[in-house]
Design a protein around this motif. Structure first.
Motif, PDB file in Angstrom:
ATOM      1  N   MET A 125       0.972  -1.327  -0.058  1.00  0.00           N
ATOM      2  CA  MET A 125      -0.115  -0.010  -0.093  1.00  0.00           C
ATOM      3  C   MET A 125       0.830   1.263   0.060  1.00  0.00           C
ATOM      4  SD  MET A 125      -3.287  -0.828   0.075  1.00  0.00           S
ATOM      5  CE  MET A 125      -3.959   0.436   0.248  1.00  0.00           C
ATOM      6  N   GLU A 126       2.069   1.262   0.203  1.00  0.00           N
ATOM      7  CA  GLU A 126       2.984   2.232   0.373  1.00  0.00           C
ATOM      8  C   GLU A 126       3.003   3.200  -1.009  1.00  0.00           C
ATOM      9  OE1 GLU A 126       6.952   0.999   2.004  1.00  0.00           O
ATOM     10  OE2 GLU A 126       5.738   0.206   3.900  1.00  0.00           O
ATOM     11  N   THR A 127       2.852   2.432  -2.013  1.00  0.00           N
ATOM     12  CA  THR A 127       2.916   3.046  -3.244  1.00  0.00           C
ATOM     13  C   THR A 127       1.708   3.504  -3.853  1.00  0.00           C
ATOM     14  OG1 THR A 127       2.816   0.907  -4.521  1.00  0.00           O
ATOM     15  CG2 THR A 127       5.077   1.625  -3.975  1.00  0.00           C
ATOM     16  N   VAL A 128       0.638   3.255  -3.289  1.00  0.00           N
ATOM     17  CA  VAL A 128      -0.802   3.467  -3.817  1.00  0.00           C
ATOM     18  C   VAL A 128      -1.114   4.860  -3.283  1.00  0.00           C
ATOM     19  CG1 VAL A 128      -3.291   2.943  -3.429  1.00  0.00           C
ATOM     20  CG2 VAL A 128      -1.524   1.112  -3.489  1.00  0.00           C
ATOM     21  N   GLU A 129      -1.459   5.604  -4.341  1.00  0.00           N
ATOM     22  CA  GLU A 129      -1.848   6.893  -4.165  1.00  0.00           C
ATOM     23  C   GLU A 129      -3.501   7.143  -4.282  1.00  0.00           C
ATOM     24  OE1 GLU A 129      -0.248   9.963  -3.346  1.00  0.00           O
ATOM     25  OE2 GLU A 129       1.271   8.747  -2.759  1.00  0.00           O
ATOM     26  N   PRO A 130      -4.198   7.688  -3.419  1.00  0.00           N
ATOM     27  CA  PRO A 130      -5.604   8.104  -3.579  1.00  0.00           C
ATOM     28  C   PRO A 130      -6.072   9.064  -4.672  1.00  0.00           C
ATOM     29  CG  PRO A 130      -4.911   8.289  -1.168  1.00  0.00           C
ATOM     30  CD  PRO A 130      -3.588   8.274  -2.084  1.00  0.00           C
ATOM     31  N   ASN A 131      -6.855   8.804  -5.527  1.00  0.00           N
ATOM     32  CA  ASN A 131      -7.517   9.535  -6.502  1.00  0.00           C
ATOM     33  C   ASN A 131      -8.518  10.304  -5.815  1.00  0.00           C
ATOM     34  OD1 ASN A 131      -8.145  10.737  -8.966  1.00  0.00           O
ATOM     35  ND2 ASN A 131      -9.311   8.971  -9.675  1.00  0.00           N
ATOM     36  N   LYS A 132      -7.996  11.340  -5.057  1.00  0.00           N
ATOM     37  CA  LYS A 132      -9.128  12.263  -4.472  1.00  0.00           C
ATOM     38  C   LYS A 132     -10.250  13.043  -5.380  1.00  0.00           C
ATOM     39  CE  LYS A 132      -6.462  12.645  -0.256  1.00  0.00           C
ATOM     40  NZ  LYS A 132      -5.589  13.213   0.723  1.00  0.00           N
ATOM     41  N   VAL A 133     -11.286  12.891  -4.870  1.00  0.00           N
ATOM     42  CA  VAL A 133     -12.224  13.702  -5.520  1.00  0.00           C
ATOM     43  C   VAL A 133     -13.235  14.242  -4.316  1.00  0.00           C
ATOM     44  CG1 VAL A 133     -12.242  12.607  -7.909  1.00  0.00           C
ATOM     45  CG2 VAL A 133     -13.909  11.888  -6.140  1.00  0.00           C
ATOM     46  N   PHE A 134     -14.136  15.292  -4.638  1.00  0.00           N
ATOM     47  CA  PHE A 134     -15.132  15.603  -3.619  1.00  0.00           C
ATOM     48  C   PHE A 134     -16.396  14.837  -3.906  1.00  0.00           C
ATOM     49  CE2 PHE A 134     -12.621  19.499  -3.551  1.00  0.00           C
ATOM     50  CZ  PHE A 134     -12.673  19.912  -2.459  1.00  0.00           C
ATOM     51  N   PHE A 135     -17.019  14.336  -2.739  1.00  0.00           N
ATOM     52  CA  PHE A 135     -18.329  13.627  -2.873  1.00  0.00           C
ATOM     53  C   PHE A 135     -18.978  13.437  -1.599  1.00  0.00           C
ATOM     54  CE2 PHE A 135     -15.271  10.593  -1.531  1.00  0.00           C
ATOM     55  CZ  PHE A 135     -15.797   9.588  -0.603  1.00  0.00           C
ATOM     56  N   ASN A 136     -20.132  13.310  -1.767  1.00  0.00           N
ATOM     57  CA  ASN A 136     -21.153  13.448  -0.434  1.00  0.00           C
ATOM     58  C   ASN A 136     -21.110  12.063  -0.024  1.00  0.00           C
ATOM     59  OD1 ASN A 136     -23.391  13.035   1.254  1.00  0.00           O
ATOM     60  ND2 ASN A 136     -24.417  14.884  -0.142  1.00  0.00           N
ATOM     61  N   ILE A 137     -20.703  12.126   1.088  1.00  0.00           N
ATOM     62  CA  ILE A 137     -20.481  10.730   2.011  1.00  0.00           C
ATOM     63  C   ILE A 137     -21.872  10.031   2.303  1.00  0.00           C
ATOM     64  CG2 ILE A 137     -19.993  11.425   4.065  1.00  0.00           C
ATOM     65  CD1 ILE A 137     -17.592   9.353   4.200  1.00  0.00           C
TER      66      ILE A 137
END
Length: 158
Positions: free
Chosen positions: A1-13
């Motif tokens: 998981m150290e090399t995984v980067e989140p693909n961040k977006v805005f969303f309604n949780i």
């Protein structure tokens, strides 16, 4: 998981939680468990990898169902807490024995046990949840009382 980067977006949780509840409703009905959402009615937008956070919430909810019996309740809630979003999955199921609590997030043991209908797990789910939450600079934890249920929760920064 150290090399995984989140693909961040805005969303309604809250919408995401509604979708997860819809997916798990049939399983809850089969076990005669009440599945609820509570919490803020505001539109809580988070900036995170939607797929990763969905995986965390779904895993926590599936575990809650796994360790609950007919007549129990699983409640997923979301609230703003200071500069964080707090997501909680609480059940009134069998709880976690005291001797097992230290093993829950231990990557070296991959602790697993059977659910109330002999459901089997791999022991990877909660460790993966921890990794995914930490990739978002959040934290994860739980409280549990044997015979009275568990509350797994995590935070994400706003």
């Amino acid at each position: 998981m150290e090399t995984v980067e989140p693909n961040k977006v805005f969303f309604n949780i809250q919408v995401t939680i509604d979708e997860i509840i819809s997916l798990l409703k049939q399983r809850a009905d089969e076990k005669k468990i009440t599945l609820l959402q509570t919490g803020s009615t505001n539109h809580l937008e988070v900036y995170a990898d939607k797929t990763m956070i969905e995986m965390v919430i779904r895993n926590l909810a599936e575990n809650a169902l796994k360790f609950s019996s007919a007549g129990d309740t699983v409640t997923i809630s979301v609230a703003q807490q200071n500069n964080n979003i707090l997501v909680s999955v609480k059940d009134t199921g069998i709880g976690i024995p005291a001797e097992a609590k230290s093993k829950i997030f231990d990557k070296s043991t991959l602790y697993t046990t059977y659910g109330t209908k002999s459901e089997k797990g791999s022991g990877l789910g909660l460790v993966l949840c921890q990794e995914l939450v930490e990739l978002h600079n959040g934290s994860i934890g739980f409280e549990s009382t044997p015979g009275a249920g568990s509350n797994f929760y995590f935070t994400l920064p706003l």
